[in-house]
Design a protein around this motif. Structure first.
Motif, PDB file in Angstrom:
ATOM      1  N   PRO A  24       0.787  -1.219   0.000  1.00  0.00           N
ATOM      2  CA  PRO A  24       0.000   0.000   0.000  1.00  0.00           C
ATOM      3  C   PRO A  24       0.821   1.271   0.000  1.00  0.00           C
ATOM      4  O   PRO A  24       0.320   2.320  -0.314  1.00  0.00           O
ATOM      5  N   SER A  25       2.093   1.205   0.356  1.00  0.00           N
ATOM      6  CA  SER A  25       2.933   2.397   0.327  1.00  0.00           C
ATOM      7  C   SER A  25       4.309   2.005  -0.182  1.00  0.00           C
ATOM      8  O   SER A  25       4.782   0.912   0.081  1.00  0.00           O
ATOM      9  N   VAL A  60      -3.169  -7.740  -1.028  1.00  0.00           N
ATOM     10  CA  VAL A  60      -3.205  -6.342  -0.612  1.00  0.00           C
ATOM     11  C   VAL A  60      -4.639  -5.877  -0.399  1.00  0.00           C
ATOM     12  O   VAL A  60      -4.940  -5.188   0.582  1.00  0.00           O
ATOM     13  N   TRP A  61      -5.550  -6.249  -1.299  1.00  0.00           N
ATOM     14  CA  TRP A  61      -6.936  -5.815  -1.146  1.00  0.00           C
ATOM     15  C   TRP A  61      -7.541  -6.378   0.136  1.00  0.00           C
ATOM     16  O   TRP A  61      -8.322  -5.696   0.802  1.00  0.00           O
ATOM     17  N   TRP A  69      -5.884  -7.091   2.858  1.00  0.00           N
ATOM     18  CA  TRP A  69      -5.271  -6.338   3.957  1.00  0.00           C
ATOM     19  C   TRP A  69      -5.985  -4.997   4.138  1.00  0.00           C
ATOM     20  O   TRP A  69      -6.303  -4.597   5.254  1.00  0.00           O
ATOM     21  N   ARG A  70      -6.238  -4.310   3.038  1.00  0.00           N
ATOM     22  CA  ARG A  70      -6.914  -3.015   3.107  1.00  0.00           C
ATOM     23  C   ARG A  70      -8.325  -3.155   3.673  1.00  0.00           C
ATOM     24  O   ARG A  70      -8.760  -2.348   4.497  1.00  0.00           O
ATOM     25  N   VAL A 105      -8.066  -3.913   7.499  1.00  0.00           N
ATOM     26  CA  VAL A 105      -7.734  -2.726   8.288  1.00  0.00           C
ATOM     27  C   VAL A 105      -8.945  -1.792   8.341  1.00  0.00           C
ATOM     28  O   VAL A 105      -9.304  -1.282   9.413  1.00  0.00           O
ATOM     29  N   GLY A 106      -9.597  -1.580   7.229  1.00  0.00           N
ATOM     30  CA  GLY A 106     -10.773  -0.712   7.202  1.00  0.00           C
ATOM     31  C   GLY A 106     -11.909  -1.240   8.058  1.00  0.00           C
ATOM     32  O   GLY A 106     -12.514  -0.501   8.845  1.00  0.00           O
ATOM     33  N   VAL A 164      -1.045  -2.182  10.632  1.00  0.00           N
ATOM     34  CA  VAL A 164      -0.486  -1.056   9.885  1.00  0.00           C
ATOM     35  C   VAL A 164       0.827  -0.579  10.482  1.00  0.00           C
ATOM     36  O   VAL A 164       1.775  -0.289   9.767  1.00  0.00           O
ATOM     37  N   ARG A 220       4.548  -5.452   9.190  1.00  0.00           N
ATOM     38  CA  ARG A 220       4.596  -4.850   7.856  1.00  0.00           C
ATOM     39  C   ARG A 220       5.673  -5.499   6.997  1.00  0.00           C
ATOM     40  O   ARG A 220       5.477  -5.737   5.802  1.00  0.00           O
ATOM     41  N   TRP A 270       3.647  -9.979  -0.010  1.00  0.00           N
ATOM     42  CA  TRP A 270       3.176  -9.276  -1.196  1.00  0.00           C
ATOM     43  C   TRP A 270       4.196  -9.397  -2.322  1.00  0.00           C
ATOM     44  O   TRP A 270       3.829  -9.603  -3.475  1.00  0.00           O
TER      45      TRP A 270
END
Length: 164
Positions: free
Chosen positions: A23-24, A90-91, A93-94, A97-98, A139, A145, A152
Protein backbone atom coordinates in the motif's frame (compact mmCIF):
# COMPACT_ATOMS: atom_id res chain seq x y z
CA UNK A 1 -0.34 34.70 -21.44
CA UNK A 2 -0.31 30.98 -21.06
CA UNK A 3 1.38 29.32 -18.14
CA UNK A 4 4.49 27.37 -18.86
CA UNK A 5 3.89 23.65 -19.02
CA UNK A 6 5.33 21.65 -16.18
CA UNK A 7 8.09 19.25 -17.00
CA UNK A 8 6.86 15.65 -17.10
CA UNK A 9 7.59 13.43 -14.15
CA UNK A 10 10.38 10.95 -14.70
CA UNK A 11 9.04 7.63 -15.92
CA UNK A 12 11.01 5.68 -13.34
CA UNK A 13 9.16 7.32 -10.43
CA UNK A 14 5.73 6.76 -11.96
CA UNK A 15 6.44 3.17 -12.98
CA UNK A 16 7.99 2.27 -9.64
CA UNK A 17 5.00 3.52 -7.68
CA UNK A 18 2.57 1.73 -10.01
CA UNK A 19 4.39 -1.59 -9.70
CA UNK A 20 4.76 -1.53 -5.93
CA UNK A 21 2.63 -4.37 -4.49
CA UNK A 22 2.19 -2.88 -1.01
CA UNK A 23 0.00 0.00 0.00
CA UNK A 24 2.93 2.40 0.33
CA UNK A 25 6.28 2.55 -1.45
CA UNK A 26 8.88 1.02 0.81
CA UNK A 27 12.25 -0.58 0.23
CA UNK A 28 12.52 -4.33 -0.03
CA UNK A 29 11.66 -5.95 3.32
CA UNK A 30 14.47 -7.08 5.58
CA UNK A 31 14.47 -10.89 5.66
CA UNK A 32 15.23 -11.13 9.39
CA UNK A 33 12.56 -8.58 10.28
CA UNK A 34 10.07 -10.31 7.99
CA UNK A 35 10.77 -13.66 9.64
CA UNK A 36 10.36 -12.07 13.07
CA UNK A 37 6.95 -10.76 12.00
CA UNK A 38 5.51 -14.18 11.21
CA UNK A 39 4.28 -14.95 14.74
CA UNK A 40 2.98 -11.44 15.54
CA UNK A 41 1.06 -11.38 12.23
CA UNK A 42 -0.52 -14.73 13.02
CA UNK A 43 -1.38 -13.53 16.53
CA UNK A 44 -3.03 -10.34 15.22
CA UNK A 45 -5.04 -12.24 12.60
CA UNK A 46 -6.15 -14.84 15.16
CA UNK A 47 -7.04 -12.04 17.58
CA UNK A 48 -9.24 -10.44 14.93
CA UNK A 49 -10.93 -13.77 14.26
CA UNK A 50 -11.54 -14.44 17.96
CA UNK A 51 -12.84 -10.93 18.59
CA UNK A 52 -15.20 -11.22 15.63
CA UNK A 53 -16.54 -14.67 16.45
CA UNK A 54 -16.80 -14.40 20.25
CA UNK A 55 -20.38 -12.97 20.33
CA UNK A 56 -21.59 -15.71 17.98
CA UNK A 57 -19.90 -18.50 19.93
CA UNK A 58 -21.07 -17.11 23.29
CA UNK A 59 -24.64 -17.00 22.04
CA UNK A 60 -24.32 -20.52 20.69
CA UNK A 61 -23.10 -21.78 24.08
CA UNK A 62 -26.16 -20.16 25.67
CA UNK A 63 -28.44 -22.02 23.24
CA UNK A 64 -29.28 -19.09 20.96
CA UNK A 65 -29.61 -20.65 17.51
CA UNK A 66 -31.55 -17.96 15.70
CA UNK A 67 -29.61 -16.56 12.71
CA UNK A 68 -27.26 -19.56 12.90
CA UNK A 69 -26.77 -19.74 9.13
CA UNK A 70 -25.99 -16.04 8.84
CA UNK A 71 -23.51 -16.13 11.71
CA UNK A 72 -21.76 -19.20 10.30
CA UNK A 73 -21.54 -17.44 6.92
CA UNK A 74 -20.06 -14.32 8.53
CA UNK A 75 -17.49 -16.39 10.40
CA UNK A 76 -16.53 -18.28 7.23
CA UNK A 77 -16.15 -15.01 5.31
CA UNK A 78 -13.99 -13.62 8.11
CA UNK A 79 -11.76 -16.70 7.98
CA UNK A 80 -11.50 -16.33 4.20
CA UNK A 81 -10.59 -12.63 4.41
CA UNK A 82 -7.97 -13.15 7.11
CA UNK A 83 -6.59 -16.14 5.20
CA UNK A 84 -6.18 -13.93 2.15
CA UNK A 85 -4.27 -11.39 4.26
CA UNK A 86 -1.98 -14.21 5.43
CA UNK A 87 -1.41 -15.31 1.83
CA UNK A 88 -0.38 -11.81 0.81
CA UNK A 89 -3.42 -10.13 -0.73
CA UNK A 90 -3.21 -6.34 -0.61
CA UNK A 91 -6.94 -5.81 -1.15
CA UNK A 92 -7.74 -8.20 1.72
CA UNK A 93 -5.27 -6.34 3.96
CA UNK A 94 -6.91 -3.02 3.11
CA UNK A 95 -10.41 -4.39 3.75
CA UNK A 96 -9.30 -5.95 7.04
CA UNK A 97 -7.73 -2.73 8.29
CA UNK A 98 -10.77 -0.71 7.20
CA UNK A 99 -13.26 -3.14 8.73
CA UNK A 100 -11.37 -3.31 12.01
CA UNK A 101 -11.20 0.48 12.30
CA UNK A 102 -14.87 1.04 11.44
CA UNK A 103 -16.04 -1.88 13.60
CA UNK A 104 -13.78 -0.76 16.45
CA UNK A 105 -15.20 2.75 16.45
CA UNK A 106 -18.81 1.59 16.19
CA UNK A 107 -18.45 -1.12 18.83
CA UNK A 108 -16.67 1.29 21.16
CA UNK A 109 -19.39 3.93 20.82
CA UNK A 110 -22.20 1.40 21.29
CA UNK A 111 -20.41 0.03 24.35
CA UNK A 112 -20.05 3.50 25.82
CA UNK A 113 -23.76 4.13 25.34
CA UNK A 114 -24.65 0.77 26.86
CA UNK A 115 -22.14 1.30 29.65
CA UNK A 116 -24.24 4.13 31.02
CA UNK A 117 -27.02 1.60 31.70
CA UNK A 118 -25.23 -1.68 32.49
CA UNK A 119 -21.68 -2.67 33.32
CA UNK A 120 -21.57 -5.11 30.37
CA UNK A 121 -21.39 -2.11 28.05
CA UNK A 122 -17.86 -1.51 29.25
CA UNK A 123 -16.93 -5.00 28.04
CA UNK A 124 -18.34 -4.11 24.63
CA UNK A 125 -16.26 -0.92 24.64
CA UNK A 126 -13.22 -3.04 25.43
CA UNK A 127 -13.95 -5.18 22.38
CA UNK A 128 -14.07 -2.01 20.29
CA UNK A 129 -10.66 -1.02 21.60
CA UNK A 130 -9.35 -4.49 20.77
CA UNK A 131 -10.53 -4.08 17.17
CA UNK A 132 -8.82 -0.70 16.96
CA UNK A 133 -5.56 -1.97 18.45
CA UNK A 134 -5.39 -5.05 16.23
CA UNK A 135 -6.17 -3.02 13.10
CA UNK A 136 -3.50 -0.52 14.07
CA UNK A 137 -1.02 -3.35 14.65
CA UNK A 138 -1.52 -4.52 11.05
CA UNK A 139 -0.49 -1.06 9.89
CA UNK A 140 1.99 0.21 12.45
CA UNK A 141 4.10 -2.74 13.63
CA UNK A 142 7.37 -2.86 11.69
CA UNK A 143 7.83 -6.63 11.85
CA UNK A 144 4.25 -7.29 10.74
CA UNK A 145 4.60 -4.85 7.86
CA UNK A 146 7.90 -6.44 6.82
CA UNK A 147 6.33 -9.90 6.89
CA UNK A 148 3.31 -8.76 4.86
CA UNK A 149 5.55 -6.86 2.42
CA UNK A 150 7.58 -10.03 1.86
CA UNK A 151 4.35 -11.95 1.26
CA UNK A 152 3.18 -9.28 -1.20
CA UNK A 153 6.51 -9.36 -3.00
CA UNK A 154 6.46 -13.16 -3.24
CA UNK A 155 2.89 -13.12 -4.51
CA UNK A 156 3.70 -10.49 -7.14
CA UNK A 157 6.82 -12.34 -8.27
CA UNK A 158 4.74 -15.52 -8.54
CA UNK A 159 2.32 -13.76 -10.89
CA UNK A 160 5.13 -12.30 -12.98
CA UNK A 161 6.88 -15.66 -13.14
CA UNK A 162 3.73 -17.46 -14.29
CA UNK A 163 3.17 -14.97 -17.14
CA UNK A 164 6.59 -15.45 -18.71
Amino acid sequence: MSPEPRPPRPASVTEASARRPGPSPQPAPDAALAQAGRVPTLAVLMGLLMTSSTPFLAGLLQGQTQNLGRNVLYTCLTVFLLGMVWRGSVWAWRLTVGFSMVAGLLVFIVGMLAGSVAWQGWLVSGAGLVYLLLGTALVGTASIRAFLNSRWAARTQGRVGSRT
